[in-house]
Design a protein around this motif. Structure first.
Motif, PDB file in Angstrom:
ATOM      1  N   PHE A 178      53.624 -72.602  32.766  1.00 55.03           N
ATOM      2  CA  PHE A 178      54.331 -73.874  32.822  1.00 55.03           C
ATOM      3  C   PHE A 178      55.680 -73.818  32.115  1.00 55.03           C
ATOM      4  CE2 PHE A 178      55.565 -78.020  31.260  1.00 55.03           C
ATOM      5  CZ  PHE A 178      55.519 -78.782  32.415  1.00 55.03           C
ATOM      6  N   ASP A 179      55.732 -73.193  30.956  1.00 56.74           N
ATOM      7  CA  ASP A 179      57.005 -73.148  30.233  1.00 56.74           C
ATOM      8  C   ASP A 179      58.079 -72.447  31.059  1.00 56.74           C
ATOM      9  OD1 ASP A 179      56.127 -74.576  28.058  1.00 56.74           O
ATOM     10  OD2 ASP A 179      55.527 -72.801  26.922  1.00 56.74           O
ATOM     11  N   THR A 180      57.700 -71.385  31.760  1.00 56.33           N
ATOM     12  CA  THR A 180      58.654 -70.699  32.629  1.00 56.33           C
ATOM     13  C   THR A 180      59.096 -71.604  33.766  1.00 56.33           C
ATOM     14  OG1 THR A 180      57.689 -68.544  32.090  1.00 56.33           O
ATOM     15  CG2 THR A 180      59.021 -68.678  34.091  1.00 56.33           C
ATOM     16  N   LEU A 181      58.157 -72.317  34.364  1.00 52.60           N
ATOM     17  CA  LEU A 181      58.500 -73.278  35.417  1.00 52.60           C
ATOM     18  C   LEU A 181      59.519 -74.283  34.914  1.00 52.60           C
ATOM     19  CD1 LEU A 181      56.332 -75.181  37.928  1.00 52.60           C
ATOM     20  CD2 LEU A 181      57.425 -76.525  36.143  1.00 52.60           C
ATOM     21  N   TRP A 182      59.296 -74.818  33.722  1.00 50.51           N
ATOM     22  CA  TRP A 182      60.179 -75.866  33.206  1.00 50.51           C
ATOM     23  C   TRP A 182      61.568 -75.305  32.876  1.00 50.51           C
ATOM     24  CZ3 TRP A 182      59.773 -80.604  34.223  1.00 50.51           C
ATOM     25  CH2 TRP A 182      60.457 -81.575  33.500  1.00 50.51           C
ATOM     26  N   ARG A 183      61.611 -74.113  32.282  1.00 50.00           N
ATOM     27  CA  ARG A 183      62.912 -73.510  31.975  1.00 50.00           C
ATOM     28  C   ARG A 183      63.657 -73.146  33.259  1.00 50.00           C
ATOM     29  NH1 ARG A 183      62.765 -68.785  29.684  1.00 50.00           N
ATOM     30  NH2 ARG A 183      60.518 -68.423  29.809  1.00 50.00           N
ATOM     31  N   THR A 184      62.924 -72.697  34.262  1.00 49.08           N
ATOM     32  CA  THR A 184      63.538 -72.354  35.544  1.00 49.08           C
ATOM     33  C   THR A 184      64.201 -73.572  36.176  1.00 49.08           C
ATOM     34  OG1 THR A 184      61.937 -70.580  35.930  1.00 49.08           O
ATOM     35  CG2 THR A 184      63.048 -71.468  37.866  1.00 49.08           C
ATOM     36  N   ALA A 185      63.585 -74.719  36.033  1.00 49.25           N
ATOM     37  CA  ALA A 185      64.106 -75.941  36.630  1.00 49.25           C
ATOM     38  C   ALA A 185      65.316 -76.498  35.894  1.00 49.25           C
ATOM     39  CB  ALA A 185      63.011 -76.999  36.678  1.00 49.25           C
ATOM     40  N   HIS A 186      65.570 -76.018  34.674  1.00 50.49           N
ATOM     41  CA  HIS A 186      66.605 -76.639  33.845  1.00 50.49           C
ATOM     42  C   HIS A 186      67.665 -75.637  33.360  1.00 50.49           C
ATOM     43  CE1 HIS A 186      63.348 -79.611  33.745  1.00 50.49           C
ATOM     44  NE2 HIS A 186      64.316 -80.489  33.585  1.00 50.49           N
ATOM     45  N   VAL A 187      67.861 -74.577  34.105  1.00 46.68           N
ATOM     46  CA  VAL A 187      68.859 -73.588  33.703  1.00 46.68           C
ATOM     47  C   VAL A 187      70.241 -74.230  33.576  1.00 46.68           C
ATOM     48  CG1 VAL A 187      70.067 -71.490  34.378  1.00 46.68           C
ATOM     49  CG2 VAL A 187      67.593 -71.645  34.690  1.00 46.68           C
ATOM     50  N   ASP A 188      70.658 -74.946  34.604  1.00 52.07           N
ATOM     51  CA  ASP A 188      71.996 -75.550  34.580  1.00 52.07           C
ATOM     52  C   ASP A 188      72.100 -76.616  33.496  1.00 52.07           C
ATOM     53  OD1 ASP A 188      72.313 -73.923  36.732  1.00 52.07           O
ATOM     54  OD2 ASP A 188      72.771 -75.503  38.181  1.00 52.07           O
TER      55      ASP A 188
ATOM     56  N   LEU B 145      76.231 -68.335  32.654  1.00 54.13           N
ATOM     57  CA  LEU B 145      75.353 -69.138  33.508  1.00 54.13           C
ATOM     58  C   LEU B 145      74.828 -68.303  34.662  1.00 54.13           C
ATOM     59  CD1 LEU B 145      74.051 -71.758  34.422  1.00 54.13           C
ATOM     60  CD2 LEU B 145      76.226 -72.399  35.494  1.00 54.13           C
ATOM     61  N   VAL B 146      75.695 -67.488  35.249  1.00 56.01           N
ATOM     62  CA  VAL B 146      75.264 -66.591  36.332  1.00 56.01           C
ATOM     63  C   VAL B 146      74.113 -65.713  35.856  1.00 56.01           C
ATOM     64  CG1 VAL B 146      75.962 -64.652  37.793  1.00 56.01           C
ATOM     65  CG2 VAL B 146      77.503 -66.607  37.475  1.00 56.01           C
ATOM     66  N   ALA B 147      74.241 -65.170  34.654  1.00 58.54           N
ATOM     67  CA  ALA B 147      73.213 -64.278  34.114  1.00 58.54           C
ATOM     68  C   ALA B 147      71.907 -65.032  33.865  1.00 58.54           C
ATOM     69  CB  ALA B 147      73.713 -63.635  32.824  1.00 58.54           C
ATOM     70  N   GLU B 148      71.997 -66.256  33.358  1.00 54.23           N
ATOM     71  CA  GLU B 148      70.773 -67.020  33.074  1.00 54.23           C
ATOM     72  C   GLU B 148      70.072 -67.432  34.353  1.00 54.23           C
ATOM     73  OE1 GLU B 148      70.842 -70.013  30.121  1.00 54.23           O
ATOM     74  OE2 GLU B 148      72.114 -68.871  28.739  1.00 54.23           O
ATOM     75  N   GLN B 149      70.834 -67.804  35.375  1.00 52.24           N
ATOM     76  CA  GLN B 149      70.219 -68.102  36.665  1.00 52.24           C
ATOM     77  C   GLN B 149      69.492 -66.880  37.209  1.00 52.24           C
ATOM     78  OE1 GLN B 149      73.362 -69.595  39.166  1.00 52.24           O
ATOM     79  NE2 GLN B 149      73.100 -71.710  38.473  1.00 52.24           N
ATOM     80  N   ARG B 150      70.141 -65.739  37.143  1.00 50.99           N
ATOM     81  CA  ARG B 150      69.487 -64.528  37.644  1.00 50.99           C
ATOM     82  C   ARG B 150      68.217 -64.220  36.874  1.00 50.99           C
ATOM     83  NH1 ARG B 150      74.817 -60.585  38.200  1.00 50.99           N
ATOM     84  NH2 ARG B 150      75.565 -61.404  40.208  1.00 50.99           N
ATOM     85  N   ALA B 151      68.259 -64.385  35.573  1.00 53.52           N
ATOM     86  CA  ALA B 151      67.117 -64.027  34.737  1.00 53.52           C
ATOM     87  C   ALA B 151      65.886 -64.861  35.063  1.00 53.52           C
ATOM     88  CB  ALA B 151      67.480 -64.175  33.259  1.00 53.52           C
ATOM     89  N   LEU B 152      66.069 -66.145  35.368  1.00 55.37           N
ATOM     90  CA  LEU B 152      64.930 -67.018  35.620  1.00 55.37           C
ATOM     91  C   LEU B 152      64.670 -67.245  37.104  1.00 55.37           C
ATOM     92  CD1 LEU B 152      65.423 -69.595  32.757  1.00 55.37           C
ATOM     93  CD2 LEU B 152      63.369 -68.241  33.145  1.00 55.37           C
ATOM     94  N   TRP B 153      65.710 -67.248  37.915  1.00 46.58           N
ATOM     95  CA  TRP B 153      65.515 -67.557  39.325  1.00 46.58           C
ATOM     96  C   TRP B 153      65.164 -66.339  40.170  1.00 46.58           C
ATOM     97  CZ3 TRP B 153      70.108 -71.420  40.521  1.00 46.58           C
ATOM     98  CH2 TRP B 153      69.902 -72.589  39.768  1.00 46.58           C
ATOM     99  N   ASP B 154      65.712 -65.170  39.830  1.00 46.49           N
ATOM    100  CA  ASP B 154      65.399 -63.980  40.635  1.00 46.49           C
ATOM    101  C   ASP B 154      63.902 -63.673  40.667  1.00 46.49           C
ATOM    102  OD1 ASP B 154      68.051 -63.761  41.242  1.00 46.49           O
ATOM    103  OD2 ASP B 154      68.380 -61.843  40.231  1.00 46.49           O
ATOM    104  N   PRO B 155      63.181 -63.769  39.529  1.00 44.65           N
ATOM    105  CA  PRO B 155      61.734 -63.521  39.600  1.00 44.65           C
ATOM    106  C   PRO B 155      61.004 -64.502  40.514  1.00 44.65           C
ATOM    107  CG  PRO B 155      62.499 -63.345  37.340  1.00 44.65           C
ATOM    108  CD  PRO B 155      63.646 -63.899  38.132  1.00 44.65           C
ATOM    109  N   VAL B 156      61.427 -65.769  40.531  1.00 43.33           N
ATOM    110  CA  VAL B 156      60.800 -66.747  41.421  1.00 43.33           C
ATOM    111  C   VAL B 156      61.040 -66.362  42.879  1.00 43.33           C
ATOM    112  CG1 VAL B 156      60.897 -69.150  42.216  1.00 43.33           C
ATOM    113  CG2 VAL B 156      60.880 -68.650  39.765  1.00 43.33           C
ATOM    114  N   VAL B 157      62.248 -65.942  43.195  1.00 45.43           N
ATOM    115  CA  VAL B 157      62.556 -65.511  44.558  1.00 45.43           C
ATOM    116  C   VAL B 157      61.693 -64.306  44.943  1.00 45.43           C
ATOM    117  CG1 VAL B 157      64.330 -64.513  46.046  1.00 45.43           C
ATOM    118  CG2 VAL B 157      64.888 -66.441  44.546  1.00 45.43           C
ATOM    119  N   THR B 158      61.564 -63.358  44.039  1.00 46.37           N
ATOM    120  CA  THR B 158      60.751 -62.165  44.313  1.00 46.37           C
ATOM    121  C   THR B 158      59.295 -62.545  44.557  1.00 46.37           C
ATOM    122  OG1 THR B 158      62.217 -60.761  42.994  1.00 46.37           O
ATOM    123  CG2 THR B 158      59.979 -59.954  43.388  1.00 46.37           C
ATOM    124  N   ILE B 159      58.768 -63.432  43.722  1.00 46.99           N
ATOM    125  CA  ILE B 159      57.379 -63.897  43.887  1.00 46.99           C
ATOM    126  C   ILE B 159      57.214 -64.598  45.228  1.00 46.99           C
ATOM    127  CG2 ILE B 159      55.669 -65.551  43.024  1.00 46.99           C
ATOM    128  CD1 ILE B 159      56.906 -64.960  40.187  1.00 46.99           C
TER     129      ILE B 159
END
Length: 245
Positions: free
Chosen positions: A196-206, A117-131
């Protein structure tokens, strides 16, 4: 809602009273929705009008109704009603609400276990933070757990400065923020930095992690499908060229 199931008809559902919905262009560049040639009004009795691409989607929702009118199946209609009847009179409070949500954003709060889970959060959430850091010029503090983090006081004003002022796109931005739990993800989408697909996956990692572990709950899946339709309507308002679904 599963594709093969129709939503139940609520007791107060209105029987369909019209043959066809159409779009009527206006001199100001917007378009009104007509039912059998008569203009539709919002719950507060204003004319239901929107930019032509959005109006076309609203008309399609009305034309898709069966024997009864089911508002839950009309996400664009509901969003535009909200913009006209609610957000138009509360632009500054809505902008402030989004800015404050950004200071307690989903992508700031990270799990410390399990490793997958830590890895999946990083994979999708870190790019959003960088942006977000690039767009806003502010460093974002990340924490493990749920205790609030003290963010840079410039974060909320920087987010506010990026928000739409017109009621409809602002309503769409607020809806995306609420549905995803992340103003920063909504910002990345609005700025065309993610799709949009990235947005939706980012919102539903957990949630997706829990589904992998425990399987799919049918009622929860139906609620998620409805939220996605609402998110798609908001996304279309913000970026018509990025048409989900």
């Amino acid at each position: 809602m599963s594709a093969e199931r129709q939503p139940p008809r609520p007791p107060e559902a209105i029987r369909r009273f019209y043959e066809a919905a159409s779009v009527a262009p206006q001199e100001d560049g917007t378009a009104r929705i007509h039912l059998d040639g008569r203009p539709v009004r919002t719950p507060a009795k204003a004319h239901l009008s929107a930019p032509p691409p959005v109006a076309a989607r609203i008309a399609a929702e009305w034309n898709a109704q069966g024997e009864h009118i089911l508002p839950i199946t009309m996400p664009m209609t509901r969003l535009v009603n909200t913009a006209i009847d609610g957000v138009a009179a509360a632009v500054d409070p809505v902008r402030e609400d989004i800015a404050q949500m950004a200071t307690n954003d989903l992508v700031m709060y990270r799990a410390d276990f399990p490793a997958g889970l830590v890895a999946e959060q990083r994979a999708l959430w870190d790019p959003v933070v960088t942006i977000a850091e690039r767009l806003l010029g502010v460093r974002i503090v990340l924490v493990e757990g749920i205790m609030p983090a003290d963010q840079d006081p410039r974060l909320a004003p920087a987010v506010r400065a990026r928000l739409p002022e017109a009621p409809l796109p602002l309503a769409a931005f607020h809806q995306l923020t609420t549905l995803t739990g992340s103003a920063l993800t909504a910002l990345a989408f609005a700025e065309a930095a993610i799709d949009f697909d990235t947005l939706w996956r980012t919102a539903h990692v957990d949630e997706d992690w829990n589904i992998k572990a425990w399987g799919v709950d049918a009622e929860a899946a139906d609620r998620r499908a409805q939220r996605r339709r609402d998110a798609e309507a908001a996304a279309f308002v913000l970026r018509p060229e990025e048409t989900p679904g």
